[in-house]
Design a protein around this motif. Structure first.
Motif, short mmCIF file in Angstrom:
data_model
loop_
_atom_site.label_atom_id
_atom_site.label_comp_id
_atom_site.label_asym_id
_atom_site.label_seq_id
_atom_site.Cartn_x
_atom_site.Cartn_y
_atom_site.Cartn_z
N THR A 1 0.90 -1.05 -16.20
CA THR A 1 0.14 -1.77 -15.17
C THR A 1 0.48 -1.27 -13.77
O THR A 1 -0.39 -1.24 -12.89
CB THR A 1 0.41 -3.27 -15.27
N PHE A 2 1.73 -0.86 -13.54
CA PHE A 2 2.06 -0.31 -12.23
C PHE A 2 1.37 1.04 -12.01
O PHE A 2 0.97 1.38 -10.90
CB PHE A 2 3.57 -0.16 -12.08
N ALA A 3 1.24 1.82 -13.09
CA ALA A 3 0.60 3.13 -12.96
C ALA A 3 -0.90 3.03 -12.78
O ALA A 3 -1.51 3.89 -12.14
CB ALA A 3 0.93 3.98 -14.19
N THR A 4 -1.51 1.98 -13.31
CA THR A 4 -2.98 1.87 -13.28
C THR A 4 -3.50 0.79 -12.34
O THR A 4 -4.63 0.89 -11.86
CB THR A 4 -3.52 1.59 -14.69
N MET A 5 -2.69 -0.23 -12.05
CA MET A 5 -3.16 -1.35 -11.22
C MET A 5 -2.08 -1.76 -10.22
O MET A 5 -1.66 -2.92 -10.17
CB MET A 5 -3.53 -2.55 -12.11
N ASN A 6 -1.63 -0.81 -9.42
CA ASN A 6 -0.59 -1.16 -8.46
C ASN A 6 -1.13 -1.83 -7.21
O ASN A 6 -0.37 -2.07 -6.26
CB ASN A 6 0.23 0.08 -8.08
N ALA B 1 0.82 -1.22 0.00
CA ALA B 1 0.00 0.00 0.00
C ALA B 1 0.85 1.26 0.00
O ALA B 1 0.39 2.33 -0.44
CB ALA B 1 -0.94 0.00 1.21
N HIS B 2 2.13 1.17 0.47
CA HIS B 2 2.99 2.34 0.55
C HIS B 2 3.98 2.42 -0.61
O HIS B 2 4.88 3.29 -0.59
CB HIS B 2 3.75 2.35 1.88
N PHE B 3 3.83 1.55 -1.57
CA PHE B 3 4.75 1.61 -2.71
C PHE B 3 4.58 2.89 -3.52
O PHE B 3 5.48 3.31 -4.24
CB PHE B 3 4.55 0.39 -3.61
N ASN B 4 3.40 3.50 -3.42
CA ASN B 4 3.17 4.73 -4.16
C ASN B 4 4.08 5.87 -3.70
O ASN B 4 4.32 6.82 -4.45
CB ASN B 4 1.72 5.18 -4.01
N SER B 5 4.60 5.77 -2.48
CA SER B 5 5.44 6.85 -1.96
C SER B 5 6.77 6.94 -2.71
O SER B 5 7.41 7.99 -2.68
CB SER B 5 5.70 6.63 -0.46
N PHE B 6 7.20 5.88 -3.34
CA PHE B 6 8.43 5.94 -4.14
C PHE B 6 8.19 5.33 -5.53
O PHE B 6 9.06 4.65 -6.08
CB PHE B 6 9.59 5.24 -3.43
N SER B 7 7.01 5.59 -6.07
CA SER B 7 6.70 5.08 -7.40
C SER B 7 7.60 5.68 -8.47
O SER B 7 7.80 5.07 -9.53
CB SER B 7 5.23 5.35 -7.73
N TRP B 8 8.15 6.86 -8.19
CA TRP B 8 9.04 7.49 -9.17
C TRP B 8 10.26 6.63 -9.46
O TRP B 8 10.83 6.69 -10.57
CB TRP B 8 9.49 8.87 -8.65
N VAL B 9 10.67 5.82 -8.47
CA VAL B 9 11.81 4.94 -8.69
C VAL B 9 11.49 3.92 -9.77
O VAL B 9 12.32 3.65 -10.66
CB VAL B 9 12.20 4.23 -7.37
N VAL B 10 10.28 3.37 -9.73
CA VAL B 10 9.87 2.40 -10.73
C VAL B 10 9.80 3.05 -12.11
O VAL B 10 10.27 2.48 -13.11
CB VAL B 10 8.52 1.78 -10.35
N TYR B 11 9.23 4.24 -12.18
CA TYR B 11 9.07 4.92 -13.46
C TYR B 11 10.43 5.25 -14.08
O TYR B 11 10.65 5.03 -15.28
CB TYR B 11 8.25 6.19 -13.28
N VAL B 12 11.34 5.77 -13.27
CA VAL B 12 12.65 6.12 -13.80
C VAL B 12 13.42 4.88 -14.24
O VAL B 12 14.07 4.87 -15.29
CB VAL B 12 13.45 6.91 -12.73
#
Length: 336
Positions: free
Chosen positions: A231-236, A162-173
């Motif tokens: 899928t990470f951006a829409t269904m994390n 549930a807290h992965f969104n706090s560093f989602s920028w790492v996944v995107y980069v």
């Protein structure tokens, strides 16, 4: 005397509404196992057919197979914990086990090594021009750093999805760096191969085949990374993006093995040359043949010789000496 109080009725079981289709069903351990089998077969073919490769290259390929084996073990471990060890406890699906967190670092290591090999081959193709290859290598390092960062930050929050969104920028980069690196490698390699066309039909067909391998290498991994990104951006809140992420290093490694094992096929892409040979019983007056049983200094008079010598002289040498001349067409590109 008061009668004892009746025993309390057992509490009704609490049912939690959850679905396993997009969690355990999307964990994708079957596809990763299939790709691991393909990797093992291709690795066996490589070590059987390319024993002449440099020792360092063969050691790196062996290391990649060992890392890919550990990758498959960690993928299987994650599914085993969720489906067997914690069976019937859906709350565990809210926490990422250590293998799910650690696999990001392992995937980054595999992808960095594979892309480094692609960059090294591209460096040789561009005549050792470091500045053309350096951006791809730096992007690969950035993706590797993203995998380590994701593992570290995920451990600090105890793996709570549930807290992965706090560093989602790492996944995107990280994913964006990998996609750009693959596209640049495939594009630059195809361009350099295209410039090396010679105008000779056979050579150009090999160049086009090499370009096809380069495009396929970057296209397949890029599509998988883009699917993981989307899928990470829409269904994390499910495991669909994890399935694509697990496939990435295996697809990249299989692409490398496919290009290495295809070298033998590329060497065999050539026109078949047939040389018609016809035996002749007649001797040439200008170039007489010498019998294998008599030296050139031995002068044998066929009138004085016995029937065996006359028969041997007529039958032993029924082949003509053949001189094979090979011609090589060469055409230089004035721009190279």
């Amino acid at each position: 005397m008061a009668s004892p109080a009746p025993a309390a009725a057992p509490a009704a079981p609490v049912f939690i509404d959850y679905h396993l289709d997009n969690t355990l069903g999307a964990y994708c351990v079957v596809l990763t196992a299939v790709l691991y089998g393909v990797t093992t077969v291709q690795m066996y073919m490589y070590f059987q057919d390319w024993k002449t490769d440099p020792r360092a290259m063969r050691l790196v390929m062996a290391l990649l197979w060992i890392l890919d084996t550990f990758h498959q073990i960690m993928v299987t471990h994650g599914l085993y914990v969720y489906a067997v060890t914690d069976y019937g406890n859906p709350q565990t699906l809210l926490i990422a086990v250590w293998s799910v967190l650690g696999i990001t670092t392992l995937s980054g290591i595999i992808e960095l090594i594979v892309r480094s090999i692609f960059c090294f081959r591209l460096w040789k193709l561009v005549n050792n021009n470091v500045f053309l290859v350096l951006p791809m290598f730096l992007l690969s390092l950035l993706e590797f750093a993203g995998g380590i960062t994701f593992t570290a930050k995920g451990s600090k929050i105890h793996g709570e999805f549930a807290h992965f969104n706090s560093f989602s920028w790492v996944v995107y980069v990280s994913l964006a760096s990998g996609v750009i690196a693959d596209i640049l490698i495939a594009t630059l390699q195809s361009y350099m191969l295209w410039r090396r066309r010679t105008g000779i039909k056979r050579t150009d067909s090999i160049v086009r085949l090499l370009m096809l391998y380069s495009v396929n290498t970057g296209l397949l991994t890029s599509l998988c990374a883009i699917a993981c990104f989307a899928t990470f951006a829409t269904m994390n809140d499910n495991f669909v993006y994890i399935a694509f992420y697990h496939l990435l290093p295996k697809l990249l490694l299989n692409s490398l093995l496919a290009t290495l094992n295809a070298r033998q096929h590329l060497r065999n892409v050539e026109d078949q040359v047939s040389l018609p040979m016809q035996a002749s019983r007649a001797r040439s007056a200008r170039q007489p043949f010498a019998s294998p049983t008599t030296s050139s200094n031995d002068k044998v008079n066929p009138l004085e010789a016995g029937p065996d010598v006359t028969l041997r002289a007529a039958t032993d040498w029924q082949a003509l000496a053949i001189r094979v001349e090979t011609h090589q067409d060469t055409k230089f590109d004035p721009e190279m």
